[in-house]
Design a protein around this motif. Structure first.
Motif: not given
Length: 343
Positions: A188, A218, A220, A222-223, A226-227, A304, A306-307
């Motif tokens: 991060d 990727h 991280g 947008t993770r 969202r948090e 998004w 992450h997944d």
């Protein structure tokens, strides 16, 4: 090489290489062969939605000019057209109707940038005087037209007569994509990723990019968004996650020479903003200038990933089928997107 619209093109650009009137840029590299390459990556038949909820990040702290969507009911008989019994209009009807509308900032959340989003001041005429132009020499004021009264709302009619997002939508935007997992290597922490860092990550994960591929980064970001649950901490976000160093000349060369068709990231601008200093580039967003203005490479932001990134890493994979058309909204300079990855 010249065009009816320009006598000279920016150094390092590809203006004219897809034709004098081209508006699609590097999307021209995504044809039937690339679609089939993407389909060949489908092994499980599993899909991943690559869009944030379109009311995220939340608020307007990340960009004061962009606001969350406003969803409201249409009107019927002077009332909100929600849970509306049609028996009020005709007694024999048993239907109950809900109908709504939305006021949407096209680049607030998961989005595509059209090639009309960023241009530059450049002496395309060769007369010693710079003018405002966009990819392939399309002109500000003629092809990308502001509203006659910027205070009027709504402005009726398309702004981007050329290079609008509909050009992208009409092509479908489907083909093989490649994910580069910067977050797996940098976490991060705010990290400027130049050519050397990017190549190390790709080599470690055995990632290759070929002409016509759609590249997804990727980070991280947008993770973290969202948090925060719709209450973004702008200071934290501006210092979070990896971002490309847009002023790195070798990174710019790689983007130009790799043949990638589009460039996508899960962060706010793909590249670090404000951009690093010290390389003599006067553009505020040098990769936006390179991609949108010089090379015709559409940019995707705030996806998004992450997944999908976690699944691909667990499978030892980096490639997948990406289907990601924008809204077919004539004249818009950007668009929300609900991309789908199929693995």
């Amino acid at each position: 090489m010249t065009s009816p619209r320009w006598a000279r093109r920016p150094e390092g650009s590809n203006w004219g290489e897809f034709g004098p009137d081209d508006q699609a840029g590097r999307l021209n590299l995504i044809g039937p062969e690339q679609v089939l390459k993407g389909i060949a990556e489908v092994r499980e038949g599993r899909t991943f939605c690559l869009s944030l909820p379109l009311d995220l990040p939340g608020g307007n702290k990340l960009n004061p000019r962009r606001h969350p969507p406003r969803l409201f009911a249409t009107e019927r008989l002077g009332e909100a057209n929600y849970n509306f019994p049609l028996a009020r209009e005709a007694a024999q009807f048993t239907d109950v109707i809900s109908d709504d509308a939305v006021l949407l900032h096209t680049q607030y959340s998961t989005q595509w940038d059209a090639l009309s989003h960023v241009g530059g001041r450049f002496d395309a005429d060769g007369d010693g005087e710079a003018e405002a132009v966009y990819y392939n020499g399309w002109r500000a004021g003629q092809d990308v037209v502001p509203p006659p009264d910027p205070t009027a709302a709504p402005f009726e009619g398309p702004c981007a007569r050329r290079l609008g997002i509909q050009v992208m939508a009409e092509r479908g935007v489907q083909g093989r994509a490649v994910l580069v997992d910067l977050h797996a290597h940098f976490g991060d922490a705010r990290t400027l990723v130049g050519y050397d860092e990017l190549m190390r990550v790709m080599a470690a994960d055995k990632v290759t990019v070929e002409p016509g591929d759609m590249v997804c980064l990727h980070t991280g970001f947008t993770r973290i968004v969202r948090e925060m649950g719709g209450q973004p901490d702008a200071e934290r976000l501006h210092g979070a996650a990896a971002a490309l160093n847009g002023r790195d000349p070798r990174l710019q060369d790689w983007i130009r020479d790799s043949g990638l068709a589009v460039l996508i990231a899960d962060n706010y601008a793909v590249e670090a903003y404000p951009a690093a200093e010290g390389h003599g580039d006067c553009a505020a967003l040098p990769l936006h200038e390179l991609c949108l203005f010089k090379l015709g490479i559409h940019l995707g932001e705030l996806w998004w990933l992450h997944d999908l990134a976690g699944h691909l890493r667990a499978q030892g994979r980096s490639r997948f089928l990406l289907t990601a058309p924008p809204l077919n909204l004539p004249g818009a300079v950007g668009s929300p997107a609900t991309p789908i990855a199929t693995v």
